[in-house]
Design an enzyme around this catalytic site. Sequence first.
Site, PDB file in Angstrom:
ATOM      1  N   LYS A 108      29.854  41.393  37.660  1.00 32.89           N
ATOM      2  CA  LYS A 108      31.138  40.720  37.822  1.00 32.89           C
ATOM      3  C   LYS A 108      31.055  39.583  38.845  1.00 32.89           C
ATOM      4  O   LYS A 108      31.980  38.787  38.983  1.00 32.89           O
ATOM      5  CB  LYS A 108      32.225  41.724  38.204  1.00 32.89           C
ATOM      6  CG  LYS A 108      32.513  42.728  37.071  1.00 32.89           C
ATOM      7  CD  LYS A 108      33.579  43.734  37.449  1.00 32.89           C
ATOM      8  CE  LYS A 108      33.819  44.763  36.358  1.00 32.89           C
ATOM      9  NZ  LYS A 108      34.462  44.196  35.153  1.00 32.89           N
ATOM     10  N   HIS A 157      32.652  49.482  25.148  1.00 31.27           N
ATOM     11  CA  HIS A 157      33.152  48.664  26.251  1.00 31.27           C
ATOM     12  C   HIS A 157      32.051  47.958  27.030  1.00 31.27           C
ATOM     13  O   HIS A 157      32.335  47.391  28.086  1.00 31.27           O
ATOM     14  CB  HIS A 157      33.965  49.524  27.220  1.00 31.27           C
ATOM     15  CG  HIS A 157      35.308  49.939  26.702  1.00 31.27           C
ATOM     16  ND1 HIS A 157      36.415  49.133  26.735  1.00 31.27           N
ATOM     17  CD2 HIS A 157      35.708  51.107  26.120  1.00 31.27           C
ATOM     18  CE1 HIS A 157      37.453  49.771  26.219  1.00 31.27           C
ATOM     19  NE2 HIS A 157      37.053  50.965  25.834  1.00 31.27           N
ATOM     20  N   LYS A 194      46.342  39.831  32.915  1.00 26.51           N
ATOM     21  CA  LYS A 194      47.468  40.104  33.818  1.00 26.51           C
ATOM     22  C   LYS A 194      47.729  38.924  34.742  1.00 26.51           C
ATOM     23  O   LYS A 194      48.883  38.552  34.995  1.00 26.51           O
ATOM     24  CB  LYS A 194      47.167  41.362  34.630  1.00 26.51           C
ATOM     25  CG  LYS A 194      47.030  42.619  33.802  1.00 26.51           C
ATOM     26  CD  LYS A 194      46.329  43.728  34.580  1.00 26.51           C
ATOM     27  CE  LYS A 194      45.921  44.860  33.657  1.00 26.51           C
ATOM     28  NZ  LYS A 194      44.987  45.816  34.301  1.00 26.51           N
ATOM     29  N   THR A 234      40.772  42.746  31.425  1.00 27.83           N
ATOM     30  CA  THR A 234      42.227  42.742  31.267  1.00 27.83           C
ATOM     31  C   THR A 234      42.894  42.168  32.510  1.00 27.83           C
ATOM     32  O   THR A 234      44.023  41.697  32.447  1.00 27.83           O
ATOM     33  CB  THR A 234      42.781  44.152  30.991  1.00 27.83           C
ATOM     34  OG1 THR A 234      42.302  45.061  31.993  1.00 27.83           O
ATOM     35  CG2 THR A 234      42.360  44.639  29.612  1.00 27.83           C
ATOM     36  N   LYS A 243      38.853  43.517  41.088  1.00 29.75           N
ATOM     37  CA  LYS A 243      38.270  44.309  40.011  1.00 29.75           C
ATOM     38  C   LYS A 243      37.194  45.199  40.628  1.00 29.75           C
ATOM     39  O   LYS A 243      36.877  45.080  41.812  1.00 29.75           O
ATOM     40  CB  LYS A 243      37.671  43.418  38.921  1.00 29.75           C
ATOM     41  CG  LYS A 243      36.631  42.430  39.429  1.00 29.75           C
ATOM     42  CD  LYS A 243      36.191  41.490  38.314  1.00 29.75           C
ATOM     43  CE  LYS A 243      37.273  40.482  37.988  1.00 29.75           C
ATOM     44  NZ  LYS A 243      37.525  40.342  36.563  1.00 29.75           N
ATOM     45  N   ARG A 244      36.657  46.080  39.816  1.00 29.85           N
ATOM     46  CA  ARG A 244      35.557  46.918  40.278  1.00 29.85           C
ATOM     47  C   ARG A 244      34.429  46.052  40.836  1.00 29.85           C
ATOM     48  O   ARG A 244      34.084  45.015  40.271  1.00 29.85           O
ATOM     49  CB  ARG A 244      35.062  47.752  39.087  1.00 29.85           C
ATOM     50  CG  ARG A 244      33.900  48.672  39.352  1.00 29.85           C
ATOM     51  CD  ARG A 244      33.761  49.658  38.201  1.00 29.85           C
ATOM     52  NE  ARG A 244      33.742  49.014  36.899  1.00 29.85           N
ATOM     53  CZ  ARG A 244      32.637  48.754  36.197  1.00 29.85           C
ATOM     54  NH1 ARG A 244      31.449  49.072  36.687  1.00 29.85           N
ATOM     55  NH2 ARG A 244      32.704  48.194  35.018  1.00 29.85           N
TER      56      ARG A 244
END
Length: 810
Positions: A551, A354, A657, A653, A545-546
Amino acid sequence: MNVSATPSAAPLPEQINAHLLHTVAVDPDRASPSDLMQATAQVARAQLSKRWVATQTLERTHKARRVVYLSMEFLMGRTLSNALDALNLTQGASAGLAQHAQQLEDIADLERDAALGNGGLGRLAACFLDSMATLGLPSFGYGIRYEYGMFAQEIQNGSQVEYPDSWLQDGTPWEFPRADITYPVRFGGWVTHKNDIAIWQHAGEVAAKAYDMVVPGHGTTKVSTLRLWKAVAPAHFDLGAFNTGDYARAASTKNEFENISWVLYPNDSTPAGRELRLKQEYFFVAASMQDLVKRHLNEHPTLHNLAEHVAIHLNDTHPAIGVAELMRILCDEHGFNWDHAWALCGKTFSYTNHTLMPEALETWPVSLIQQVLPRHLEIIFRINKEFLDLAARFRPGDHEFLKRLSLIDETGERRVRMAHLSVVGSQQVNGVSALHSELLVHTIFADFASLWPKRFTNMTNGVTPRRWLAQANPGLARLLDDTLGNQWRTNLDQLKRLEDRLGDHDFANKFMAIKRANKVRLADLIEKTTGITVSPDSLFDVQVKRIHEYKRQLLNVLHVVGRYQAILANPDAPWVPRTVIFAGKAASSYQAAKSIIRLIHDVGLTINNDPRVGDKLKLVFIPNYGVSVAETIMPGADLSEQVSTAGTEASGTGNMKLALNGALTIGTDDGANIEIRQNVGDENIFIFGLKTPEVRDLRVAGYHPLNYYDNNPALRAVLDAIGGGQFSPDEPSRYSALMNSLVWGGDHYMLLADYASYVATQAQVDALYHQPDEWCRRAIRNVAGMGVFSSDRTIAQYANDIWHVTSLGD
């Protein structure tokens, strides 16, 4: 009131009343909303029990090949609505609760999220179990029954504060304790050898007790099982110490072992935290291995055919110790010779990677494994020796090649590379998007791919449409039912038929009315959780998100500050009102991520209270992000922020969504963004920034972020404002280190290199939002293109190409 004594034989409203009386033990006429939630759950639980027994009986009868999915996380979210939908009980439950003057939506909101995960890894595992059940695949998920999960996030003075997430404090109706399923898990001690037999003299032991959660399939009576392990100390404790008043010593042994299943991902910045985390990983793997071996031997006379009937999948490297554990079981407990056992292992395991970032690949000090799992260290050393002997035959004399391949990192403190163990011990290794899988074989696993090119493959992630469309967005689900029929729930490719509706004004009007209703619901959540009022008519720009540097939530904040400065400089321009929405947790020891959260709040405090800006721009942070919060955010989003540095996000993901619910994506060509772009069309997504080869070339040539600071006055103004304390006047230097890490510290994730492109692309977003009909058309086109991103498709590929598991049918 007439209450049936046999709830399952009665109409559903009567079943609820019966469970209120017989299970919850309250007068149905005086039941509280919490009582009603429990009773309704018991109705569903009874049906799940029947399906579980029938599924297990069928699998035993057929001696079915099963997939065993090992994961440290299963972010299940709430169960009630999903279970009722899968069991076709939603309408009956609504009617039953209406008799008590309650709505199903309000009752379902009382359920606590099952806090068994952190972010994408755990939610992916939950989607996968849903799809395994829906496809009728014989399957067991295995994990840990965390008492407190990750943590509950609160914001105090703009800073993240962590509290225990006590999701089990009132119990849960969804677990089935298995009192007869308990296994010993051992730690420490030493190893002796006698007549080529290894004997592990362990120093401590804990019991692993099983608790099952039943995951229903949709459109089928099949279910999957999530078996979770609770750590329980040995039955005895020091009664003598207790009787003399030394209660702390009497309880110390109990706590020492039972803390293994207390908290997801204990803080590993201390030696004690690292040891506990390693014990956690081994604990659930050891219990799961014993369980699957026992199940196999109950159905077959020998373990020699284990690989024919069991496919063990490692979700990331947390369960990688399972390779050594199965070797220990086969060799030490069942008398297999090494070669036979290793051949069997190699046919049984598969592994999903991952992450592409070397620093994120899990390693453990040799000394710690020696202390906690001495027998397993011996096994790992032998696996490594035989593997390197094999590799040496491919490149004789190439010692650097062997150093890179070795399961033991010899630079500095000797460490066991768990990703290497996973690759060597698995028959297939996959990435989770096309780009990620391609990069795996050219970067972190390039040497392994040169040895075993056919071992590596791709399985692009997916999400379950039952949770992330049918449950999260009932308005859109009803519109799809009216337009397409209801088969899209189990065949998401049906969404492609929406392309026929792109010119249908009536459909477009209904679609946008649903989007606005979802935005009103999200605005209500924002006001409830933050006290900030936002307009549902503004563009809802969402990054949830985290919180992590790669990110690049910080890039988004830089744009917000630049937009704020531009509004002040030109307030009469035709600004598109925008509400920028963040949510996510930072790991408790991750100071840079926590600093980003505080910066978001400080910037928001300034902007949201500046009368010169008004509703042109709002910035909010929704606390305690989890599945249930996401179910409100995803349907209300207009713009999906997926802005990781190209080549760093394995898949994502959340991007799926959000697009599934009609949000347009602004993102880099990274992870699954690439495949989303290919499926929705280049004109229906906003792609910006450096691509992966450009990132690599810039690093090689020498990346100098100061050049971007010097040559872009707007960017320089943003960085100076933040670093100079404009948003933290009480502590002007609060963010100087964060800004210096960009300008002077190398800007590892290249925010400054992508900033100009990002801002220009945000201007394109504004221009399109000025054209509501065209925005709507592109949003519908996004929904239409998301069929391939169903987790049903992903799991079908895993089952066919990696696990070789087939459905038993209904």
